[in-house]
Design a protein around this motif. Structure first.
Motif, mmCIF file in Angstrom:
data_model
loop_
_atom_site.group_PDB
_atom_site.id
_atom_site.type_symbol
_atom_site.label_atom_id
_atom_site.label_comp_id
_atom_site.label_asym_id
_atom_site.label_seq_id
_atom_site.Cartn_x
_atom_site.Cartn_y
_atom_site.Cartn_z
ATOM 1 N N ASP A 226 -4.276 14.050 8.174
ATOM 2 C CA ASP A 226 -4.728 15.600 8.189
ATOM 3 C C ASP A 226 -6.543 15.477 8.151
ATOM 4 O O ASP A 226 -6.679 16.426 6.846
ATOM 5 C CB ASP A 226 -3.708 16.148 6.825
ATOM 6 C CG ASP A 226 -3.546 17.180 6.970
ATOM 7 O OD1 ASP A 226 -4.083 18.168 8.024
ATOM 8 O OD2 ASP A 226 -3.634 18.152 5.642
ATOM 9 N N ASP B 287 -6.664 9.086 3.409
ATOM 10 C CA ASP B 287 -5.991 9.781 2.533
ATOM 11 C C ASP B 287 -5.180 10.735 1.510
ATOM 12 O O ASP B 287 -5.823 10.009 0.814
ATOM 13 C CB ASP B 287 -4.970 7.609 2.845
ATOM 14 C CG ASP B 287 -3.801 8.023 2.884
ATOM 15 O OD1 ASP B 287 -2.254 9.389 3.348
ATOM 16 O OD2 ASP B 287 -2.789 7.081 1.814
ATOM 17 N N TYR B 288 -4.128 10.896 1.409
ATOM 18 C CA TYR B 288 -4.049 11.133 -0.255
ATOM 19 C C TYR B 288 -3.110 10.354 -0.809
ATOM 20 O O TYR B 288 -2.894 9.588 -0.551
ATOM 21 C CB TYR B 288 -2.484 12.804 0.153
ATOM 22 C CG TYR B 288 -3.060 13.881 0.404
ATOM 23 C CD1 TYR B 288 -4.280 14.756 0.339
ATOM 24 C CD2 TYR B 288 -3.285 14.041 2.071
ATOM 25 C CE1 TYR B 288 -4.604 15.581 0.550
ATOM 26 C CE2 TYR B 288 -3.048 15.409 3.248
ATOM 27 C CZ TYR B 288 -4.719 16.287 2.308
ATOM 28 O OH TYR B 288 -5.174 17.644 3.218
ATOM 29 N N SER C 198 -0.965 9.522 -3.624
ATOM 30 C CA SER C 198 1.062 9.556 -4.127
ATOM 31 C C SER C 198 0.900 8.348 -4.987
ATOM 32 O O SER C 198 0.369 7.246 -4.798
ATOM 33 C CB SER C 198 1.524 9.264 -2.232
ATOM 34 O OG SER C 198 3.218 9.512 -3.302
ATOM 35 N N ALA D 41 -3.369 5.200 -2.324
ATOM 36 C CA ALA D 41 -3.588 5.914 -1.261
ATOM 37 C C ALA D 41 -3.594 4.704 -0.014
ATOM 38 O O ALA D 41 -3.764 3.205 -0.532
ATOM 39 C CB ALA D 41 -5.038 6.417 -1.151
#
Length: 196
Positions: A87, A91-92, A94, A98
């Protein structure tokens, strides 16, 4: 030294020990269209050189965009890893992890940019319910704006990197966190597999 004074000596040095143990908090700044980092006193610690930069987190690492994509750096500007771009940013996280990319393979890192799961997979999906769907022999196919994963063999790993479903299935779908089962297909044979 008098034992009665020892607690007072420890208390006197406690603020210094606490200060020294804190991670260096650097703040991103922009100058002439490029970003660098300053310390809490406004002194430049990393000269402007990045297209985009986020402030350092509480773990003493920062995410910056370089010619090589999104990277995680330490206060000495050492590249710790290359994050997966998701996005238009790094990276997010979680469930505390990540994804990073190393030699076109995927692995996982924590908030300190410490590599937790080695980069052994051609693709890895984010951790969900303690597991990640991974594949080898697969490839990312772009439709212009988005990408999807095609081909290869699929399996699952847990948050420690342990393979819990061998990477040998054509497709893994219908992950049910309540019953801790997944539906896996190999050829025309569908199998229900229980997760540990």
């Amino acid at each position: 030294m008098d034992r009665k004074l020892l607690p007072f000596v420890i208390l006197a040095f406690l603020p210094l020990i606490t200060f020294c143990s804190k991670k260096l908090q650097l703040t991103a700044f922009e100058e002439n269209g490029v970003y660098g980092y300053k310390d809490q006193n406004g002194k430049v610690q990393i000269s402007p050189q990045y297209s985009l930069a986020y402030d350092f987190n509480e773990n003493g690492v920062g995410f910056s965009f370089s010619k090589d994509g999104w990277i995680c750096i330490d206060p000495q500007n050492k590249v710790l890893l290359h994050t997966f771009t998701f996005d238009n940013g790094p990276d997010y996280f979680s469930e505390g992890l990540a994804r990073f990319v190393e030699g076109s393979k995927f692995g996982f890192f924590d908030a300190s940019c410490k590599k937790v799961i080695p980069a052994n997979y051609d693709f890895a999906f984010p951790i969900q319910e303690g597991f990640s769907l991974v594949c080898n022999g697969c490839e990312s196919v772009s439709d212009g704006e988005h990408s999807s994963i095609h081909g290869g063999k699929y399996g699952m790993i847990d948050k420690t990197g342990k393979i819990v479903i061998p990477i040998e299935y054509d497709l893994i779908t219908e992950v049910d966190p309540k019953s801790k089962t997944v539906q896996a297909s190999k050829g025309n044979v569908k199998t229900e597999i229980r997760l540990p």
